[in-house]
Write a protein that holds these residues in place. Structure first.
Motif, PDB file in Angstrom:
ATOM      1  N   PHE A   1       0.845  -1.188   0.000  1.00  0.00           N
ATOM      2  CA  PHE A   1       0.000   0.000   0.000  1.00  0.00           C
ATOM      3  C   PHE A   1       0.881   1.238   0.000  1.00  0.00           C
ATOM      4  O   PHE A   1       2.007   1.230   0.471  1.00  0.00           O
ATOM      5  CB  PHE A   1      -0.950   0.014   1.205  1.00  0.00           C
ATOM      6  N   ARG A   2       0.326   2.298  -0.610  1.00  0.00           N
ATOM      7  CA  ARG A   2       1.002   3.590  -0.643  1.00  0.00           C
ATOM      8  C   ARG A   2      -0.049   4.679  -0.795  1.00  0.00           C
ATOM      9  O   ARG A   2      -1.198   4.412  -1.139  1.00  0.00           O
ATOM     10  CB  ARG A   2       1.987   3.667  -1.796  1.00  0.00           C
ATOM     11  N   SER A   3       0.359   5.900  -0.586  1.00  0.00           N
ATOM     12  CA  SER A   3      -0.500   7.048  -0.806  1.00  0.00           C
ATOM     13  C   SER A   3      -0.722   7.246  -2.292  1.00  0.00           C
ATOM     14  O   SER A   3       0.186   7.004  -3.092  1.00  0.00           O
ATOM     15  CB  SER A   3       0.169   8.299  -0.224  1.00  0.00           C
ATOM     16  N   PRO A   4      -1.903   7.710  -2.698  1.00  0.00           N
ATOM     17  CA  PRO A   4      -2.128   7.992  -4.113  1.00  0.00           C
ATOM     18  C   PRO A   4      -1.186   9.070  -4.658  1.00  0.00           C
ATOM     19  O   PRO A   4      -0.905   9.101  -5.839  1.00  0.00           O
ATOM     20  CB  PRO A   4      -3.576   8.481  -4.168  1.00  0.00           C
ATOM     21  N   GLU A   5      -0.677   9.939  -3.795  1.00  0.00           N
ATOM     22  CA  GLU A   5       0.202  11.026  -4.224  1.00  0.00           C
ATOM     23  C   GLU A   5       1.663  10.610  -4.307  1.00  0.00           C
ATOM     24  O   GLU A   5       2.505  11.376  -4.748  1.00  0.00           O
ATOM     25  CB  GLU A   5       0.093  12.220  -3.258  1.00  0.00           C
TER      26      GLU A   5
END
Length: 131
Positions: free
Chosen positions: A28-32
């Motif tokens: 998982f990661r931030s969309p940004e």
């Protein structure tokens, strides 16, 4: 009235999926955040967010929401409830699929931060280290 974007709802029952994978590693990661860089990481690398994503209820949700064929590199836009009505948007990415080609009711889903995968040099290193 404005329009809202809605994604297609997966109605596949995970118990009916054929060729179920034994295990799927999802990051998982931030969309940004750039998925291949570790310079711009934010809260998505925090322990409290990862703790919510590794709970049985969230992983059960992932088995239902994404039941069916899966491949390394697939990405899904999701969110995680972080309490006090404060959801966090995340991008989930399939990093490894072992023992089959689809997510089903018996598939174990492991969730780690994308930063961990990048820092380790890839999914194989994460799996070899026992996450």
């Amino acid at each position: 009235m404005g329009s809202t974007d809605r994604r297609d709802v997966n109605t596949t029952d995970p118990a009916t999926v054929e060729d179920q994978a034994d295990r799927v590693l999802v990051s998982f990661r931030s969309p940004e955040t750039d998925p291949d860089d570790t310079d711009d990481w934010w809260v998505a690398d925090s322990e409290w967010l990862q703790e919510n994503m590794t709970e049985d209820t969230y992983r059960r949700y992932l088995r239902w929401a994404h039941a069916g064929p899966v491949a390394v590199g697939d990405e899904w836009e999701e969110f995680v409830n972080c309490g006090c009505a404060s959801p966090e948007d995340v991008i989930l990415r399939v990093e490894a699929v072992d023992g089959g080609t689809a997510i089903g009711s018996d598939t174990v889903i492991d969730v780690v931060s994308r930063k961990l995968v990048v820092d380790a040099g890839g999914a194989d290193a994460v799996i070899g280290a026992g996450q």
